[in-house]
Enzyme design. Structure first.
Site, short mmCIF file in Angstrom:
data_model
loop_
_atom_site.label_atom_id
_atom_site.label_comp_id
_atom_site.label_asym_id
_atom_site.label_seq_id
_atom_site.Cartn_x
_atom_site.Cartn_y
_atom_site.Cartn_z
N LYS A 77 5.82 8.03 23.27
CA LYS A 77 5.13 7.16 24.23
C LYS A 77 5.72 7.29 25.63
O LYS A 77 6.93 7.45 25.77
CB LYS A 77 5.30 5.72 23.72
CG LYS A 77 4.43 4.71 24.38
CD LYS A 77 4.75 3.31 23.89
CE LYS A 77 5.97 2.73 24.57
NZ LYS A 77 6.06 1.29 24.60
N LYS A 118 8.96 3.12 30.27
CA LYS A 118 9.67 2.80 31.53
C LYS A 118 11.10 3.30 31.50
O LYS A 118 11.63 3.71 32.52
CB LYS A 118 9.74 1.29 31.71
CG LYS A 118 8.52 0.64 32.21
CD LYS A 118 8.82 -0.84 32.37
CE LYS A 118 8.09 -1.72 31.40
NZ LYS A 118 8.65 -1.93 30.10
N LYS A 155 15.13 1.62 19.09
CA LYS A 155 16.04 1.28 20.20
C LYS A 155 17.47 1.03 19.75
O LYS A 155 18.32 0.72 20.57
CB LYS A 155 15.51 0.06 20.96
CG LYS A 155 14.28 0.38 21.78
CD LYS A 155 13.94 -0.72 22.74
CE LYS A 155 12.74 -0.30 23.59
NZ LYS A 155 12.27 -1.34 24.46
N1 AQP Z 1 2.68 4.43 27.15
C1 AQP Z 1 1.95 3.33 26.98
N2 AQP Z 1 0.65 3.42 26.68
C2 AQP Z 1 -0.11 2.30 26.52
N3 AQP Z 1 0.38 1.06 26.67
C3 AQP Z 1 1.67 0.92 26.98
N4 AQP Z 1 2.45 -0.14 27.20
C4 AQP Z 1 3.70 0.26 27.52
N5 AQP Z 1 3.78 1.59 27.50
C5 AQP Z 1 2.53 2.04 27.16
C6 AQP Z 1 1.96 -1.51 27.11
O1 AQP Z 1 2.43 -2.19 28.24
C7 AQP Z 1 2.84 -3.50 27.87
C8 AQP Z 1 4.27 -3.65 28.29
O2 AQP Z 1 5.18 -3.44 27.32
P1 AQP Z 1 6.71 -3.81 27.56
O3 AQP Z 1 7.18 -3.31 28.83
O4 AQP Z 1 6.95 -5.24 27.33
O5 AQP Z 1 7.38 -3.08 26.38
P2 AQP Z 1 7.29 -1.64 25.92
O6 AQP Z 1 6.04 -1.43 25.15
O7 AQP Z 1 8.58 -1.42 25.20
O8 AQP Z 1 7.21 -0.75 27.24
P3 AQP Z 1 8.06 0.48 27.63
O9 AQP Z 1 7.49 1.06 28.86
O10 AQP Z 1 8.20 1.41 26.45
O11 AQP Z 1 9.42 -0.17 28.02
P4 AQP Z 1 10.86 0.16 27.53
O12 AQP Z 1 11.05 1.63 27.84
O13 AQP Z 1 11.77 -0.72 28.28
O14 AQP Z 1 10.85 -0.12 26.06
C9 AQP Z 1 2.58 -3.64 26.37
O15 AQP Z 1 1.33 -4.24 26.22
C10 AQP Z 1 2.56 -2.24 25.91
O16 AQP Z 1 1.74 -2.08 24.77
#
Ligand code: AQP
Length: 332
Positions: free
Chosen positions: A193, A196, A114
């Site tokens: 992955k 969001k 990031k």
């Molecule tokens: N693609 C995924 N597959 C499985 N698990 C996922 N999680 C997120 N994306 C996937 C799980 O959801 C929880 C939330 O995580 P978070 O929003 O705190 O952070 P993150 O993992 O950084 O999620 P994003 O969607 O990738 O957000 P951004 O884009 O803002 O960084 C966690 O338990 C994660 O494992």
């Protein structure tokens, strides 16, 4: 006295919730609802490590709460709350910053991923705040997707370090990673992955999207570079796109990979992608409808997050008081 084990987890309101957030996290929280004393948080303080539009952050926080409930997290059975409503998170976050090493933080892959732009201190020390989020509730387990494993390991290391100095202050938690759905990949780039905050809107499916939109995305999903084979077979190394769609289908229908291979034998990718899209549409339909209904009742949502913050703060403050005492801070 509640004899159940304790769970804690959270999701950032950094974007609209995706199928990845649902299949990797929320769905599993719902499955365990009666078995654990659980705290589920909307981690808005983490979200600001990346620049947010204030009105969007506010809207997404409320939508995320409504979606937690619509997915089946009954606020009378689990504690649902917003991180910034419980100041103990920021307070313990600071303390743990002082017990987390620069070298440890530098090794976090999410920081490296990031840090292309706006490389702020919060982005770097994010795992220390995440450790605080978790440790305040003394949980036994943390249900997360596999991408969060590294942060949970760091949390365990920091807690162990603290306990070694001050005695048994924190319970050392374990990550609880689902067998299927632990890592849902982007529909357009199955090597990254589903996130969001993905800039490519076709790569991720949001929980509140319309059935037409969802079907369109699945029909365009990447399957295989060698489309001549056109065979639904689980081979994540050679066919990551197909393997990802199989994971999603398995999560939505409960079928094993063997059963899916048999079901689509000789039917090709087109029929498979349509079936995956339809299964997801049916899984998300009640969630979307229920979310809309809940969002219309702002007073109810406010009552849920107030009740959650009160319950969460009672536990969190107990841990914080213990930590402050151990550190030698004079009691207020
Ligand atoms: N693609 C995924 N597959 C499985 N698990 C996922 N999680 C997120 N994306 C996937 C799980 O959801 C929880 C939330 O995580 P978070 O929003 O705190 O952070 P993150 O993992 O950084 O999620 P994003 O969607 O990738 O957000 P951004 O884009 O803002 O960084 C966690 O338990 C994660 O494992």
């Amino acid at each position: 006295m509640d004899e159940r084990k304790t769970m804690f987890s959270g999701i950032q309101p950094s974007g609209d919730l995706t199928l990845g957030s649902y299949m990797g996290a929320i769905r599993n929280w719902v499955d365990m609802i009666d078995d654990y004393n659980a705290y589920y948080c909307i981690v808005d303080m983490h979200a600001i490590t990346v620049r947010q539009v204030p009105a969007d952050l506010r809207r997404r926080t409320m939508e995320q709460l409504a979606q937690y409930i619509a997915c089946g997290l009954d606020p009378h059975k689990v504690t649902l709350f917003v991180q910034s409503h419980v100041p103990a998170h920021a307070e313990l976050g600071w303390v743990l910053n002082c017990y987390t090493m620069f070298g440890e933080l530098s090794r976090m892959t999410q920081f490296k991923d990031k840090s292309a732009e706006n490389i702020n201190g919060g982005l770097f020390t994010y795992p220390a705040l995440m450790a605080a989020d978790i440790l305040l509730y003394q949980p036994d387990y943390i249900p997360v997707g596999s991408d969060q494993k590294q942060h949970v390991e760091l949390c365990r290391d920091v807690a162990t370090r603290f306990n070694n100095i001050y005695g048994d202050v924190f319970t050392i938690p374990q990550a609880y990673i689902p067998r299927v759905g632990a890592r849902i990949m982007s529909l357009t780039d199955p090597t990254s992955k589903m996130s969001k905050s993905d800039k490519d809107p076709n790569g991720c499916v949001h929980l509140l999207e319309t059935p037409e939109e969802i079907m369109r995305k699945f029909k365009r999903a990447v399957t295989d570079s060698d489309t001549s084979e056109n065979c639904v077979r689980y081979d994540p190394a050679e066919k990551p796109g197909v393997a990802n769609l199989m994971q999603i289908y398995s999560c939505a229908t409960g079928e094993s990979f063997d059963e899916i291979e048999k079901e689509f034998l000789g039917r090709g990718y087109g029929a498979f992608k349509t079936a995956v899209g339809e299964a997801v549409v049916e899984q998300l339909r009640p969630i979307r409808e229920e979310t809309k209904r809940i969002l219309a009742d702002k007073a109810y949502l406010e009552s849920v997050y107030r009740m959650g913050a009160e319950k969460a703060a009672a536990t969190a403050n107990k841990t914080l008081r213990k930590v402050y005492k151990k550190l030698g801070f004079v009691a207020r």
